[in-house]
Scaffold this motif. Structure first.
Motif, PDB file in Angstrom:
ATOM      1  N   UNK A 186       0.726  -1.249   0.073  1.00  0.00           N
ATOM      2  CA  UNK A 186       0.010  -0.039  -0.068  1.00  0.00           C
ATOM      3  C   UNK A 186       0.848   1.227   0.092  1.00  0.00           C
ATOM      4  N   UNK A 187       2.070   1.111   0.627  1.00  0.00           N
ATOM      5  CA  UNK A 187       2.895   2.495   0.648  1.00  0.00           C
ATOM      6  C   UNK A 187       3.714   2.514  -0.668  1.00  0.00           C
ATOM      7  N   UNK A 221       3.053   6.154  -6.911  1.00  0.00           N
ATOM      8  CA  UNK A 221       2.272   6.123  -7.943  1.00  0.00           C
ATOM      9  C   UNK A 221       1.389   7.447  -7.925  1.00  0.00           C
ATOM     10  N   UNK A 222       0.642   7.830  -7.041  1.00  0.00           N
ATOM     11  CA  UNK A 222       0.013   8.913  -6.955  1.00  0.00           C
ATOM     12  C   UNK A 222       0.558  10.203  -7.212  1.00  0.00           C
ATOM     13  N   UNK A 223       1.731  10.630  -6.683  1.00  0.00           N
ATOM     14  CA  UNK A 223       2.556  11.577  -6.831  1.00  0.00           C
ATOM     15  C   UNK A 223       2.915  11.790  -8.388  1.00  0.00           C
ATOM     16  N   UNK A 224       3.101  10.715  -8.856  1.00  0.00           N
ATOM     17  CA  UNK A 224       3.687  10.819 -10.286  1.00  0.00           C
ATOM     18  C   UNK A 224       2.638  10.730 -11.491  1.00  0.00           C
ATOM     19  N   UNK A 225       1.253  10.604 -10.972  1.00  0.00           N
ATOM     20  CA  UNK A 225      -0.044  10.545 -12.074  1.00  0.00           C
ATOM     21  C   UNK A 225      -0.820  11.639 -11.874  1.00  0.00           C
ATOM     22  N   UNK A 230      -5.559  -1.668  -7.500  1.00  0.00           N
ATOM     23  CA  UNK A 230      -6.310  -0.894  -6.267  1.00  0.00           C
ATOM     24  C   UNK A 230      -5.705   0.633  -6.567  1.00  0.00           C
ATOM     25  N   UNK A 231      -4.304   0.675  -6.759  1.00  0.00           N
ATOM     26  CA  UNK A 231      -3.482   2.092  -6.815  1.00  0.00           C
ATOM     27  C   UNK A 231      -4.286   2.666  -8.022  1.00  0.00           C
ATOM     28  N   UNK A 232      -4.254   2.194  -9.212  1.00  0.00           N
ATOM     29  CA  UNK A 232      -4.678   2.545 -10.407  1.00  0.00           C
ATOM     30  C   UNK A 232      -6.208   3.180 -10.472  1.00  0.00           C
ATOM     31  N   UNK A 233      -6.882   2.287  -9.815  1.00  0.00           N
ATOM     32  CA  UNK A 233      -8.367   3.019  -9.728  1.00  0.00           C
ATOM     33  C   UNK A 233      -8.536   3.743  -8.760  1.00  0.00           C
ATOM     34  N   UNK A 234      -7.554   4.008  -7.579  1.00  0.00           N
ATOM     35  CA  UNK A 234      -7.870   5.065  -6.709  1.00  0.00           C
ATOM     36  C   UNK A 234      -7.244   6.535  -7.328  1.00  0.00           C
ATOM     37  N   UNK A 235      -6.250   6.311  -8.186  1.00  0.00           N
ATOM     38  CA  UNK A 235      -5.769   7.172  -9.012  1.00  0.00           C
ATOM     39  C   UNK A 235      -6.790   7.952  -9.719  1.00  0.00           C
ATOM     40  N   UNK A 236      -7.836   7.006 -10.718  1.00  0.00           N
ATOM     41  CA  UNK A 236      -8.459   7.312 -11.538  1.00  0.00           C
ATOM     42  C   UNK A 236      -9.722   8.046 -10.842  1.00  0.00           C
ATOM     43  N   UNK A 250      -5.105   3.465   2.914  1.00  0.00           N
ATOM     44  CA  UNK A 250      -6.129   2.562   3.831  1.00  0.00           C
ATOM     45  C   UNK A 250      -6.767   1.430   2.791  1.00  0.00           C
ATOM     46  N   UNK A 251      -7.268   2.177   1.648  1.00  0.00           N
ATOM     47  CA  UNK A 251      -8.190   1.348   0.868  1.00  0.00           C
ATOM     48  C   UNK A 251      -7.423   0.408  -0.040  1.00  0.00           C
ATOM     49  N   UNK A 252      -6.261   0.570  -0.319  1.00  0.00           N
ATOM     50  CA  UNK A 252      -5.134  -0.358  -1.112  1.00  0.00           C
ATOM     51  C   UNK A 252      -4.900  -1.380  -0.027  1.00  0.00           C
TER      52      UNK A 252
END
Length: 238
Positions: free
Chosen positions: A143-144, A149-153, A199-205, A224-226
């Motif tokens: 999860x960490x 990922x989120x910072x880069x996308x 899950x990371x990709x879906x959260x980013x979207x 948390x969600x991941x």
């Protein structure tokens, strides 16, 4: 070494010494967030093992309590803030930033946190006597990787601690941790672990569409969600 200490200090409530650090140290710390996940994961696995000496429900509850305690409920706070902001934005998108900045929690946030804790407890109960403890320990690590990922996308919503850490994110570090995740799945035969990447990709979207960018709260909620999604994958993917 400073970046590693900062990562563990920020992501856990372990009593580490205060250190003098500059902007570059904070930026590099994000690359070490998964190491803080290793610390969290080992503590959660140890609590589950100890509780299992009594029965599976005790193992699950012990693991959850340690999980919340060692992180100081930091990520749960982010989840509550994002839930409140999303609920407010549903009626008035202009209120989103104001709600994210409000330290108080609303009904959406309380509901999200309660459901998250219930989901984790039930999934831990299903996992403690069927999933290898080392695979369970890998969940917080997986999860960490998310903040990288989120910072880069995603664009930053505002300047703050999240942007200070995010300045050091890069794709080579992200890829290296995904390799570690894949090796962990192979070593433990826990093929649900790679579900963390989905899950990371879906959260980013979702953040892009509903919130418009990433913030510290978005990182915390995503972690948390991941974790929950990865736990579910470990339980149901054989």
């Amino acid at each position: 070494m400073k970046a590693l200490i900062l990562a563990v200090q920020f992501m856990t409530r372990l009593p580490l010494p205060n250190i003098a650090a500059g902007e570059q140290d904070f930026a590099r710390a994000i690359r070490w967030f998964p190491v803080a996940g290793i610390v969290v994961g080992l503590c959660v696995a140890a609590a589950a093992w100890a509780g299992l000496r009594h029965d599976p429900w005790t193992g699950a509850l012990a693991a959850l309590l340690v999980w919340v305690a060692i992180t100081g409920a930091l990520h749960l706070d982010g989840l509550g803030d994002i839930a409140d902001a999303a609920g407010a934005a549903h009626h008035d998108r202009d209120r989103l930033s104001a709600v994210l900045a409000d330290p108080h929690i609303g009904s959406f946030g309380v509901t999200a946190i309660a459901l998250q804790l219930i989901a984790k407890l039930v999934l831990l109960r299903l996992a403690v006597d069927t999933v290898p403890l080392m695979a369970l320990a890998a969940v917080p690590v997986a999860a960490r990787i998310g903040p990288l990922v989120w910072t880069l996308t995603l664009p930053p919503l505002h300047r703050g601690m999240g942007t200070s850490f995010g300045a050091g994110a890069n794709w080579p570090a992200c890829a290296a941790w995904f390799v570690v995740l894949g090796l962990s799945a192979w070593w433990t035969s826990a093929w649900g672990l790679p579900a963390a990447a989905v899950a990371m990709a879906l959260w980013s979207l979702w953040l892009h569409r509903k919130i418009g960018g990433i913030s510290g709260d978005g990182h915390g909620a995503g972690i948390e969600l991941v974790e929950t999604a990865t736990l579910a994958a470990l339980v149901f993917v054989r």
